[in-house]
Design an enzyme around this catalytic site. Structure first.
Site, mmCIF file in Angstrom:
data_model
loop_
_atom_site.group_PDB
_atom_site.id
_atom_site.type_symbol
_atom_site.label_atom_id
_atom_site.label_comp_id
_atom_site.label_asym_id
_atom_site.label_seq_id
_atom_site.Cartn_x
_atom_site.Cartn_y
_atom_site.Cartn_z
ATOM 1 N N LYS A 170 0.853 -1.179 0.000
ATOM 2 C CA LYS A 170 0.000 0.000 0.000
ATOM 3 C C LYS A 170 0.895 1.237 0.000
ATOM 4 C CE LYS A 170 -4.106 1.903 2.243
ATOM 5 N NZ LYS A 170 -5.095 1.742 3.328
ATOM 6 N N GLU A 219 -19.454 -5.504 9.791
ATOM 7 C CA GLU A 219 -20.391 -4.698 10.583
ATOM 8 C C GLU A 219 -21.438 -5.547 11.291
ATOM 9 O OE1 GLU A 219 -18.815 -2.229 7.153
ATOM 10 O OE2 GLU A 219 -19.712 -4.233 7.367
ATOM 11 N N ARG A 248 -25.581 -1.964 7.171
ATOM 12 C CA ARG A 248 -25.273 -3.372 6.904
ATOM 13 C C ARG A 248 -25.548 -4.249 8.121
ATOM 14 N NH1 ARG A 248 -19.585 -3.756 3.760
ATOM 15 N NH2 ARG A 248 -20.730 -4.683 2.049
#
Length: 628
Positions: free
Chosen positions: A289, A376, A404
């Site tokens: 990243k 979630e 969600r």
């Protein structure tokens, strides 16, 4: 390797001639490393100009080039998960010169958007949706006999969500012709990579190996002992070089890798073979990243996103800037203070530690901090389980992400009347991230739940006090607060519970009563001064201050409700229901987010578009007064 973000537009001759895929595919393979260098430098420059998601895009430069080089996009489908990593994709699909409009009103969206480009095959903002969407496309291609190829690119963080594994299981069951690319960027999954794994990956992806493997199954099917030996040998070799491989093999995917995701030539070779391969395939890539930008490689979390770089004239100014705390900072400070007073407090977040202001809590109370990754639904039910055993869980979650976990909020927390507190961040309009991240529906989906308490603080201090109030409530309670900073009021360190369901008259006026919820109190007070209107800080969406609302209805000619939430089924609707139930006929004006998805822009631009700034509220009220 770049150490600084370019301040002037870089020279990118190769990228200039390859900024659409069919032109890219005309380049020789040997030119792709130079193209990757130019694309990375251009990405650094344009993101520095606009701000936005940063590290994830730098990490997939080579993969993006390889995908559009090998696959016949847009006929072949590439689904990105999540859209943070799609900036290079936008640059290579005809939007290079539009990148300076990124995240601005009427400009490019921060995420893939089907309305923006035919190359954006699926709109994303939430994570872990790519495999399900790609599977749907793959099965459609099978039914239509189109010959279309489908690829899902998913980060290792997004792979933590249950939805991803549900889709993997179904894809294997359907023997779908699709490729899932697992982008392992060192943030989660194993780091085994090198010459041996690259070599074996090419073997496993080769047509000869696959033909031998499938033919061997048929031959050895009548010899169970030999077949079991061959299968265990293959699994052992794969396990030595890719610890994730056995998991996906068990589900039913042929797994290739891990390989170096920054070797663009190797990627092209492997993808060329996999494009011709039938059945569910998984390619495990090892990436970095922030690749190519030293500060981002050193701090991938801090450089997940950046703000735009100010012009030199602005940077040279020495005027002091007074920084107001963000609402997430208020939450984080309250969390630490409350935890020091109550050892039962535990904090839970679905991969939003930094965004939700929980870094200090995680450092001070590591045993009481639970980052469950992008999951979630699990976060909410985990809190429910903890509450069953006498702990006091606080769930920090964005409004748009709690959607969600709605089933779990209803069935696992509220229905059992469990003591769970929710700190709901990014409520209302969120500016440049646009409608995928807007918290426009939480009043509506929460206020239908029996026994829940919903708080809407009007400023930073009230946020702290209402968090304390919600925490003291013995049941399910939520405090929803906006992104960014508040009005800059003094924050009282002493925590005092506010009587549940009690509103506060901020300004006494005549004829008009403005019932303002949360962030809308400040602009409503400006309007109240102009119109000599009564202004009420409602503080609670549920329960409402029924007695005060009825009194205001009797004493005023017009009631106006104002909320940074969808008008439909929102807090204003709750006021309407109350008046109808008690038989009070009164002129009412409900102001809020209209029945539409509000596209990205600055927060102030979005408020203006919805008529929720002071001028818009004033105009709506004066227009309504003409019809009374």
């Amino acid at each position: 390797m770049f150490n600084h973000i370019p301040l002037s537009k870089p020279h990118t001759p190769l990228l200039d001639q390859a900024s659409i895929p069919h032109a890219l595919r005309k380049l020789p393979l040997s030119a792709l490393p130079q193209l990757a260098h130019e694309l990375r430098e251009y990405l650094l420059w344009c993101t520095g100009q606009t701000g936005g998601h940063f590290g994830a895009g730098l990490g997939v430069v080579e993969l993006t080039i390889a995908l559009h080089y090998v696959y016949n996009t847009p006929f072949d489908r590439v689904v990105w998960d999540v859209g943070h990593q799609a900036y290079p994709h936008k640059i290579l699909t005809g939007r290079k010169e539009q990148m300076l409009s990124m995240r601005q009103k009427d400009g490019l969206a921060a995420f893939p958007n089907r309305a923006e480009s035919e190359y954006d095959t699926f709109g994303v903002g939430h994570s872990s949706t790519s495999i399900s969407a790609a599977l749907g496309m793959s099965l459609a291609a099978r039914q239509q006999q189109s010959g279309r190829k489908v690829v899902a690119v998913i980060g290792d963080g997004a792979m933590t969500a249950g939805m991803a594994f549900e889709a993997l299981n179904d894809a294997a069951h359907n023997k779908a012709d699709m490729l899932v690319i697992l982008n392992d960027n060192q943030m989660s999954i194993s780091h085994n990579v090198g010459g041996l794994s690259n070599y074996l990956a090419r073997i496993w992806a080769s047509k000869k190996y696959i033909a031998l493997r499938e033919g061997g199954k048929k031959v050895l099917a009548t010899m169970p002992t030999a077949w079991n030996f061959a299968r265990r040998t293959e699994e052992s070799v794969k396990h030595m070089t890719a610890s994730t491989g056995t998991l996906f093999e068990a589900i039913g995917f042929n797994t290739v890798g891990p390989i170096d995701g920054h070797d663009v030539i190797e990627l092209v070779k492997v993808l060329t073979t996999l494009r011709k391969t039938k059945g569910p395939q998984l390619l495990h890539l090892y990436t970095t990243k922030g690749k190519g930008f030293a500060p981002a490689e050193a701090d991938p979390i801090g450089y997940h996103a950046i703000t735009k770089i100010a012009p030199a004239t602005e940077r040279n100014q020495s005027l002091p800037v007074v920084k107001k705390p963000k609402y997430s900072d208020i939450f984080g400070a309250w969390l630490c203070d409350m935890a020091s007073k109550d050892t039962r407090l535990v904090a839970i977040t679905p991969a939003m530690c930094e965004g939700s202001g929980m870094v200090k809590f995680a450092q001070q109370f590591p045993e009481r901090f639970h980052d469950v990754a992008i999951a979630e639904q699990h976060a909410v039910t985990l809190a429910a389980g903890m509450a069953c055993e006498g702990l006091k869980p606080v769930v920090a979650i964005y409004s748009t992400f709690l959607q969600r976990g709605y089933d779990q909020l209803v069935h696992d927390v509220a229905l059992q009347n469990l003591d769970v507190t929710f700190g709901i961040d990014r409520a209302g309009l969120v500016g440049e991230d646009g409608p995928t991240h807007a918290g426009a529906y939480d009043y509506a989906y929460m206020r239908t739940i029996p026994q829940i308490v919903i708080c809407a603080p009007s400023d930073e201090n009230e946020c702290r006090q209402l968090l304390y109030t919600a925490y003291q409530y013995q049941g399910c309670a939520a405090v929803r607060y906006p992104r960014g900073t508040g009005t800059g009021v003094t924050i009282e360190q002493t925590m005092t519970a506010i009587p549940i369901g009690k509103a506060e008259i901020k300004r006494q006026g005549e004829k008009i009563a403005i019932l303002a919820f949360g962030s809308m109190v400040a602009p409503s007070l400006q309007v109240g001064d102009k119109l000599n209107a009564t202004v009420v800080n409602m503080r609670f969406v549920k329960p409402l201050d029924d007695a005060l609302i009825q009194q205001l209805a009797q004493d005023h000619e017009l009631l106006v409700t104002v909320e940074e939430h969808a008008v439909m089924a929102g807090a204003g609707s709750a006021v309407n229901e109350l008046l109808a139930n008690v038989g009070l006929e009164k002129a009412v004006l409900n102001l809020g987010i209209p029945d539409a998805f509000i596209e990205h822009g600055t927060h102030q631009e979005m408020l203006h578009a919805c008529g929720l700034d002071a001028d818009g509220i004033f105009q709506s009220i004066t227009q309504r007064l003409k019809h009374i």
